[in-house]
Design a protein around this motif. Structure first.
Motif, PDB file in Angstrom:
ATOM      1  N   SER A  89      -3.783  -7.872   3.659  1.00  7.26           N
ATOM      2  CA  SER A  89      -4.521  -8.930   2.980  1.00  7.26           C
ATOM      3  C   SER A  89      -5.819  -8.419   2.378  1.00  7.26           C
ATOM      4  O   SER A  89      -6.233  -7.284   2.599  1.00  7.26           O
ATOM      5  N   VAL A  90      -6.461  -9.305   1.626  1.00  9.55           N
ATOM      6  CA  VAL A  90      -7.816  -9.083   1.138  1.00  9.55           C
ATOM      7  C   VAL A  90      -8.636 -10.286   1.588  1.00  9.55           C
ATOM      8  O   VAL A  90      -8.161 -11.422   1.548  1.00  9.55           O
ATOM      9  N   LYS A  91      -9.854 -10.020   2.051  1.00  9.43           N
ATOM     10  CA  LYS A  91     -10.718 -11.102   2.524  1.00  9.43           C
ATOM     11  C   LYS A  91     -11.728 -11.448   1.433  1.00  9.43           C
ATOM     12  O   LYS A  91     -12.453 -10.581   0.947  1.00  9.43           O
ATOM     13  N   ILE A  92     -11.750 -12.714   1.032  1.00  8.61           N
ATOM     14  CA  ILE A  92     -12.662 -13.195  -0.002  1.00  8.61           C
ATOM     15  C   ILE A  92     -13.372 -14.436   0.515  1.00  8.61           C
ATOM     16  O   ILE A  92     -12.725 -15.397   0.943  1.00  8.61           O
ATOM     17  N   ASN A  93     -14.695 -14.398   0.488  1.00 13.12           N
ATOM     18  CA  ASN A  93     -15.498 -15.538   0.974  1.00 13.12           C
ATOM     19  C   ASN A  93     -15.077 -15.972   2.378  1.00 13.12           C
ATOM     20  O   ASN A  93     -15.017 -17.172   2.685  1.00 13.12           O
ATOM     21  N   GLY A  94     -14.730 -14.996   3.221  1.00 14.90           N
ATOM     22  CA  GLY A  94     -14.368 -15.276   4.600  1.00 14.90           C
ATOM     23  C   GLY A  94     -12.938 -15.728   4.813  1.00 14.90           C
ATOM     24  O   GLY A  94     -12.527 -15.965   5.952  1.00 14.90           O
ATOM     25  N   THR A  95     -12.143 -15.837   3.749  1.00 12.59           N
ATOM     26  CA  THR A  95     -10.752 -16.279   3.855  1.00 12.59           C
ATOM     27  C   THR A  95      -9.807 -15.109   3.609  1.00 12.59           C
ATOM     28  O   THR A  95     -10.015 -14.320   2.681  1.00 12.59           O
ATOM     29  N   ASP A  96      -8.778 -14.997   4.428  1.00 12.02           N
ATOM     30  CA  ASP A  96      -7.769 -13.952   4.252  1.00 12.02           C
ATOM     31  C   ASP A  96      -6.709 -14.422   3.264  1.00 12.02           C
ATOM     32  O   ASP A  96      -6.102 -15.479   3.441  1.00 12.02           O
ATOM     33  N   TYR A  97      -6.485 -13.613   2.241  1.00 13.13           N
ATOM     34  CA  TYR A  97      -5.425 -13.859   1.267  1.00 13.13           C
ATOM     35  C   TYR A  97      -4.391 -12.749   1.439  1.00 13.13           C
ATOM     36  O   TYR A  97      -4.713 -11.567   1.284  1.00 13.13           O
TER      37      TYR A  97
ATOM     38  N   CYS B  78       3.335  -7.716  -6.535  1.00 12.03           N
ATOM     39  CA  CYS B  78       2.592  -7.214  -7.675  1.00 12.03           C
ATOM     40  C   CYS B  78       3.530  -7.157  -8.870  1.00 12.03           C
ATOM     41  O   CYS B  78       4.755  -7.111  -8.722  1.00 12.03           O
ATOM     42  N   HIS B  79       2.960  -7.207 -10.073  1.00 10.80           N
ATOM     43  CA  HIS B  79       3.769  -7.118 -11.284  1.00 10.80           C
ATOM     44  C   HIS B  79       2.910  -6.554 -12.406  1.00 10.80           C
ATOM     45  O   HIS B  79       1.683  -6.445 -12.291  1.00 10.80           O
ATOM     46  N   TRP B  80       3.574  -6.208 -13.525  1.00 12.37           N
ATOM     47  CA  TRP B  80       2.903  -5.504 -14.611  1.00 12.37           C
ATOM     48  C   TRP B  80       3.001  -6.271 -15.929  1.00 12.37           C
ATOM     49  O   TRP B  80       4.016  -6.905 -16.224  1.00 12.37           O
ATOM     50  N   HIS B  81       1.915  -6.167 -16.731  1.00 10.16           N
ATOM     51  CA  HIS B  81       1.889  -6.743 -18.077  1.00 10.16           C
ATOM     52  C   HIS B  81       1.517  -5.654 -19.082  1.00 10.16           C
ATOM     53  O   HIS B  81       0.618  -4.838 -18.839  1.00 10.16           O
TER      54      HIS B  81
ATOM     55  N   LEU C  31      -1.962  -4.319 -13.966  1.00 15.32           N
ATOM     56  CA  LEU C  31      -1.255  -4.596 -12.720  1.00 15.32           C
ATOM     57  C   LEU C  31      -1.920  -5.773 -12.019  1.00 15.32           C
ATOM     58  O   LEU C  31      -3.140  -5.800 -11.856  1.00 15.32           O
ATOM     59  N   HIS C  32      -1.111  -6.750 -11.620  1.00 11.54           N
ATOM     60  CA  HIS C  32      -1.608  -7.898 -10.867  1.00 11.54           C
ATOM     61  C   HIS C  32      -1.075  -7.853  -9.444  1.00 11.54           C
ATOM     62  O   HIS C  32       0.147  -7.772  -9.243  1.00 11.54           O
ATOM     63  N   MET C  33      -1.957  -7.928  -8.465  1.00 15.38           N
ATOM     64  CA  MET C  33      -1.584  -8.020  -7.060  1.00 15.38           C
ATOM     65  C   MET C  33      -1.837  -9.465  -6.617  1.00 15.38           C
ATOM     66  O   MET C  33      -2.990  -9.889  -6.490  1.00 15.38           O
ATOM     67  N   LEU C  34      -0.767 -10.209  -6.413  1.00 15.69           N
ATOM     68  CA  LEU C  34      -0.869 -11.636  -6.104  1.00 15.69           C
ATOM     69  C   LEU C  34      -0.982 -11.853  -4.599  1.00 15.69           C
ATOM     70  O   LEU C  34      -0.137 -11.397  -3.832  1.00 15.69           O
ATOM     71  N   HIS C  35      -2.042 -12.565  -4.197  1.00 16.37           N
ATOM     72  CA  HIS C  35      -2.294 -12.884  -2.793  1.00 16.37           C
ATOM     73  C   HIS C  35      -2.308 -14.392  -2.604  1.00 16.37           C
ATOM     74  O   HIS C  35      -2.588 -15.146  -3.536  1.00 16.37           O
ATOM     75  N   GLN C  36      -2.055 -14.803  -1.361  1.00 14.09           N
ATOM     76  CA  GLN C  36      -2.021 -16.234  -1.055  1.00 14.09           C
ATOM     77  C   GLN C  36      -2.576 -16.459   0.341  1.00 14.09           C
ATOM     78  O   GLN C  36      -2.280 -15.708   1.274  1.00 14.09           O
ATOM     79  N   SER C  37      -3.397 -17.492   0.500  1.00 13.31           N
ATOM     80  CA  SER C  37      -3.932 -17.819   1.819  1.00 13.31           C
ATOM     81  C   SER C  37      -2.877 -18.594   2.602  1.00 13.31           C
ATOM     82  O   SER C  37      -1.822 -18.937   2.055  1.00 13.31           O
TER      83      SER C  37
ATOM     84  N   PRO D 283      -0.706 -22.482   0.706  1.00 12.15           N
ATOM     85  CA  PRO D 283      -0.021 -21.913  -0.464  1.00 12.15           C
ATOM     86  C   PRO D 283      -0.661 -22.280  -1.799  1.00 12.15           C
ATOM     87  O   PRO D 283      -0.344 -21.661  -2.819  1.00 12.15           O
ATOM     88  N   ASN D 284      -1.552 -23.261  -1.798  1.00 14.04           N
ATOM     89  CA  ASN D 284      -2.221 -23.644  -3.040  1.00 14.04           C
ATOM     90  C   ASN D 284      -3.399 -22.737  -3.388  1.00 14.04           C
ATOM     91  O   ASN D 284      -3.921 -22.801  -4.504  1.00 14.04           O
ATOM     92  N   ASN D 285      -3.813 -21.906  -2.431  1.00 10.17           N
ATOM     93  CA  ASN D 285      -4.954 -21.020  -2.646  1.00 10.17           C
ATOM     94  C   ASN D 285      -4.466 -19.608  -2.949  1.00 10.17           C
ATOM     95  O   ASN D 285      -3.864 -18.955  -2.094  1.00 10.17           O
ATOM     96  N   LYS D 286      -4.731 -19.160  -4.168  1.00 11.75           N
ATOM     97  CA  LYS D 286      -4.247 -17.853  -4.609  1.00 11.75           C
ATOM     98  C   LYS D 286      -5.390 -16.984  -5.094  1.00 11.75           C
ATOM     99  O   LYS D 286      -6.399 -17.471  -5.609  1.00 11.75           O
ATOM    100  N   ALA D 287      -5.210 -15.677  -4.927  1.00  9.26           N
ATOM    101  CA  ALA D 287      -6.183 -14.698  -5.409  1.00  9.26           C
ATOM    102  C   ALA D 287      -5.413 -13.529  -6.011  1.00  9.26           C
ATOM    103  O   ALA D 287      -4.416 -13.072  -5.448  1.00  9.26           O
ATOM    104  N   VAL D 288      -5.872 -13.061  -7.156  1.00  9.43           N
ATOM    105  CA  VAL D 288      -5.214 -11.943  -7.831  1.00  9.43           C
ATOM    106  C   VAL D 288      -6.206 -10.801  -7.995  1.00  9.43           C
ATOM    107  O   VAL D 288      -7.329 -11.002  -8.470  1.00  9.43           O
ATOM    108  N   VAL D 289      -5.784  -9.614  -7.592  1.00  7.13           N
ATOM    109  CA  VAL D 289      -6.548  -8.387  -7.829  1.00  7.13           C
ATOM    110  C   VAL D 289      -5.882  -7.675  -8.998  1.00  7.13           C
ATOM    111  O   VAL D 289      -4.670  -7.442  -8.982  1.00  7.13           O
TER     112      VAL D 289
END
Length: 280
Positions: free
Chosen positions: A115-123, A128-131, A147-153, A156-162
């Motif tokens: 996961s990645v932690k953002i603002n104290g929340t684990d996503y 991942c996918h490519w454009h 490259l998009h790395m799709l994360h979700q807390s 399921p409505n909370n998403k974060a993309v690196v």
């Protein structure tokens, strides 16, 4: 009876040759005759400018005020934070599947890949996918790949993309490792990969942008936390062409046009000496 036997044998041979031929038709060519829900061709009735009109559930693509991608720059940053405390990545090897979604090639992790932690929340990392070319631009410049790395807390409505950007140069190590799986995407829709470590997607800069945007494909859901690395990595010309060859013809250039900025906040993280916090 002999004539009927020969005829049956001939029919079986023709059918076998047909199956062999069909198996070798690239996925991009098999889309002919299939319904395409949306595409990337400007001026087409299903092109990006019409996504929000195709389904009522996709209305955000047209009427949303926090759409992605956007152009990023230091000048547009409304706040500068000189630390990386808000970028804590904790990835680990996990089984993955490569899939040809038609409009892009995706790699999905089947268990807990970290996961990645953002603002104290684990996503938690999902895929991942490519454009091609890049969807985000920096100072008005679009690069060869994103490259998009799709994360979700847990919600399921909370998403974060690196997101990471690439230009033509040396081969990308991750794409080199999954080359066989990527090559198979030309003829099949799904293939199992060996144990894949997301940490091999190298975060190569101490500087990144963060803003609130949306998914870049329908339904263009808003409220997505975007983290875009400022450093431009490299991908070989051969790897880039393989990504293009595998998808459907209408998605060989599968980048959504840049969206209105709408005075939203961009946070620039730009520490001088600190390194990203990676945890095992």
């Amino acid at each position: 009876m002999m004539f009927e036997s020969k005829q049956a044998h001939l029919q079986f041979l023709v059918f076998s040759l047909f199956l062999l031929y069909w198996h070798q038709i690239p996925i991009g060519d098999q889309v002919v005759g299939q319904e395409i829900q949306f595409d990337y061709r400007n001026g087409n009735e299903k092109g990006p400018e019409h996504w929000g009109e195709l389904k009522k559930e996709w209305a955000a693509c047209k009427y949303g005020k926090l759409q992605s991608p956007i152009d990023l720059s230091d000048d547009r940053a409304t706040k500068v934070i000189p630390s990386l405390e808000d970028l804590q990545m904790s990835y680990k090897p996990c089984n993955a599947t490569m899939k040809n979604e038609g409009h892009y090639i995706a790699m999905e992790w089947e268990g807990d890949a970290g996961s990645v932690k953002i603002n104290g929340t684990d996503y938690f990392l999902k895929q991942c996918h490519w454009h091609t070319p890049s969807e985000h631009s920096i100072n008005g410049i679009r690069y060869d790949l994103e490259l998009h790395m799709l994360h979700q807390s847990p919600d399921p409505n909370n998403k974060a993309v690196v997101a990471l950007l690439f230009k033509i140069g040396s081969p990308n190590p991750l794409l080199s490792k999954v080359h066989n799986g990527l090559e198979s995407m030309i003829f099949t829709k799904e293939t199992q990969l060996e144990l894949t470590d997301p940490s091999e997607i190298k975060w190569s800069s101490l500087k990144f942008y963060r803003y609130i945007g949306s998914l870049t494909t329908p339904p263009c859901t808003e409220g997505v936390i975007w983290t875009v690395n400022e450093m431009v990595n490299t991908v070989s010309k051969e790897q880039l062409e393989l990504l293009k060859q595998a998808v459907h013809d209408y998605a060989k250039m599968n980048a959504r046009p840049s969206q209105p900025f709408n005075d939203r906040d961009i946070i620039l993280y730009s520490p001088l000496l600190r390194q990203p916090v990676f945890q095992n």
